[in-house]
Design a protein around this motif. Structure first.
Motif, mmCIF file in Angstrom:
data_model
loop_
_atom_site.group_PDB
_atom_site.id
_atom_site.type_symbol
_atom_site.label_atom_id
_atom_site.label_comp_id
_atom_site.label_asym_id
_atom_site.label_seq_id
_atom_site.Cartn_x
_atom_site.Cartn_y
_atom_site.Cartn_z
ATOM 1 N N PHE A 331 40.135 40.472 35.585
ATOM 2 C CA PHE A 331 40.401 41.236 36.810
ATOM 3 C C PHE A 331 40.646 40.038 37.878
ATOM 4 O O PHE A 331 41.677 40.343 38.760
ATOM 5 C CB PHE A 331 39.206 41.898 36.972
ATOM 6 N N LEU A 334 44.156 38.839 37.283
ATOM 7 C CA LEU A 334 45.014 39.632 37.739
ATOM 8 C C LEU A 334 45.204 39.982 39.087
ATOM 9 O O LEU A 334 46.629 39.932 39.535
ATOM 10 C CB LEU A 334 44.955 40.977 36.890
ATOM 11 N N PRO A 391 51.145 41.137 33.676
ATOM 12 C CA PRO A 391 50.946 42.799 33.689
ATOM 13 C C PRO A 391 50.370 43.479 32.525
ATOM 14 O O PRO A 391 49.594 44.445 32.886
ATOM 15 C CB PRO A 391 52.525 43.012 33.895
ATOM 16 N N TYR A 394 46.444 44.428 32.462
ATOM 17 C CA TYR A 394 45.804 45.647 32.841
ATOM 18 C C TYR A 394 45.274 46.613 31.828
ATOM 19 O O TYR A 394 44.440 47.111 31.873
ATOM 20 C CB TYR A 394 47.003 46.521 33.759
ATOM 21 N N HIS A 395 46.129 46.647 30.525
ATOM 22 C CA HIS A 395 45.656 47.541 29.607
ATOM 23 C C HIS A 395 44.534 46.944 28.821
ATOM 24 O O HIS A 395 43.757 47.667 28.062
ATOM 25 C CB HIS A 395 46.869 47.584 28.590
ATOM 26 N N THR A 398 41.646 48.441 30.823
ATOM 27 C CA THR A 398 41.350 49.843 30.476
ATOM 28 C C THR A 398 40.896 49.897 29.293
ATOM 29 O O THR A 398 40.611 51.228 28.964
ATOM 30 C CB THR A 398 42.798 50.445 30.809
#
Length: 472
Positions: A331, A334, A391, A394-395, A398
């Motif tokens: 996190f 990112l 990018p 991010y997955h 989640t």
């Protein structure tokens, strides 16, 4: 003398059963096919083995270990699925003058290896072709067989040379396991106890049939077998509930549950399978949620757990391997990288324009996530696999993907659809889009076989080295 065992078949002839088992690990009488070959080899006095594996290399190695159970020393060697034997032997770099036994470990045959070796030694200058049940028995002895090594390639060539070689006809049965019927016949032949020098290893119990017995594994709950009209093999830890009817020849794998008032007739139930209450199964193979009808080779995928399904505790699909600490660090990475995104997009566009490439500045990967859902995740079309995939982190946050896992392109390999997908992995970091499918598969297999605790750090280091070397 040492042996080279080939267990590198893809098993496409048995699809979709090959998504659960490669041919070498198919259960026959609650024992994997390759175990019968290993037991036969140890009787011949050979203790050193090179085992050629492919798509399910990790599963085979986990199942067999280093061969301690049989008093063997097993070295594993990766190959492409069904790769030519000649190419494999070149990479093994073995002496052409050394006596070597080549044998397929992904077909099922009666024990015969000692007899074959003894006979071949008497004809040391001639190629001895082994035939059993009027079929290629899948074994040969080097160096005399060197000009004929293509005869052990899978699929077998239909012709045999009957003039320039010596033919040894071996007593017994041989099953190619290249169809559902062949696989079924191998199991039923063992259960009926008609294979020379080969019997079920389970304890014998009398059935209502005076000519046939049941063979039952440890801790199996079966009820009164002497009242059953059937016969066959019942694996360990399996449970047969009240009022179940067993007719004709049956083979039930380990850890199976046959619910009450069901009927099983002339069928094969593979390990960890549940058969529902009052279900009638005839002339079929059941494997978890697969039902294969032997009369027409039809395959039905059943999604109703009350009928048939997996009788095991499966991992929760939303259980993610990426720890909370790792997610916190990702996190931070990112968020801190967000100011760079416009520059990376601009760099990607300018780079592709200068190189006159038709590709867009971003690339969209199709994933089937760890919840079984299909989605698109984009990355920049730039060198540097780690930076390009920022990018997609991010997955990971989640829970849709793991940080490390298989690539979306890796689904061609047998059983990969059951594995977790990740942003980073050997294919993602070390190969580009132009790499051939075979190279991708071999790289995945090589990474799977690496048992070091630091293999992920080593992978990242290799990725940085690859990026540095490609720049200069």
């Amino acid at each position: 003398m040492q042996a080279i065992i080939f267990a590198n078949r893809s098993g496409n002839e048995l699809a979709p059963l090959n998504s659960h088992y490669c041919p070498a690990l198919l259960p026959i009488g609650n024992k994997a096919v390759i175990e019968y070959t290993l037991e036969d080899i140890i009787k011949s006095g050979i203790t050193k083995i090179k085992l050629v594996v492919s798509s399910q290399a990790t599963e085979i190695e986990q199942y067999l270990g280093q061969g301690e159970r049989w008093g063997l020393e097993i070295d594993y060697f990766l190959s492409k699925p069904e790769e030519e034997t000649g190419l494999i032997l070149k990479r093994l770099a073995l002496s052409c003058d050394e006596s070597l036994l080549l044998v397929r470990g992904d077909i099922f045959r009666s024990p015969c290896i000692s007899q074959f070796i003894d006979f071949s030694m008497d004809f040391s200058n001639d190629f001895v072709q082994a035939k059993m049940d009027n079929q290629n028995a899948g074994m040969m002895l080097l160096p005399a067989a060197l000009p004929y090594i293509a005869d052990i390639d899978w699929p077998f060539s239909p012709h045999f040379d009957s003039t320039s070689v010596v033919t040894l006809v071996l007593h017994g049965r041989c099953f190619m396991l290249d169809s559902f019927r062949s696989y079924m016949d191998a199991n039923l032949s063992l259960a009926t106890n008609v294979l020379p020098s080969l019997s079920p290893s389970e304890r014998s119990y009398i059935s209502a049939n005076p000519q046939q017995d049941f063979y039952v594994g440890a801790k199996a709950h079966t009820g009164l077998l002497n009242e059953q009209n059937g016969w066959g093999i019942i694996g360990k830890n399996s449970r047969i509930e009240d009022k179940v009817q067993l007719n004709e020849c049956i083979v039930i794998g380990s850890n199976c549950l046959i619910d009450k008032e069901s009927v099983i007739e002339n069928s094969l139930i593979l390990p960890n399978t549940y058969v529902g209450e009052r279900l009638e199964v005839k002339n079929s193979i059941l494997c978890k949620n697969l039902l294969i009808n032997l009369q027409n080779s039809g395959v039905i995928l059943i999604n109703d757990q009350a009928l048939i399904g997996a009788n095991e505790s499966l991992a929760k699909p939303d259980e993610n391997k990426t720890s909370s600490i790792t997610k916190g660090l990702l996190f931070i990475l990112l968020v801190s990288s967000l100011p760079l995104w416009p520059f990376l997009t601009l760099y990607s566009s300018m780079r592709n324009a200068l190189m006159k490439q038709a590709e867009h500045s971003t690339i969209s990967d199709t994933f089937i996530d760890n919840l079984g859902q299909t989605f698109q995740a984009w990355r920049w079309n730039i060198p540097g696999a780690i930076t390009a995939r920022l990018p997609q982190l991010y997955h990971v946050l989640t829970g849709r993907l793991d940080l490390f896992g298989d690539s979306p392109e890796a689904r061609y390999a047998t059983g990969k659809e059951l594995r977790r997908l990740g942003v980073l992995g050997p294919v993602q970091l070390l190969l580009d889009n132009t790499a051939p499918e075979e190279e991708r598969q071999l790289l995945e297999l090589e990474f799977d076989a690496d048992l070091r605790a630091t293999k992920y750090l080593h992978l990242l280091w290799r990725a940085f080295e690859y990026r540095y070397n490609s720049r200069f």
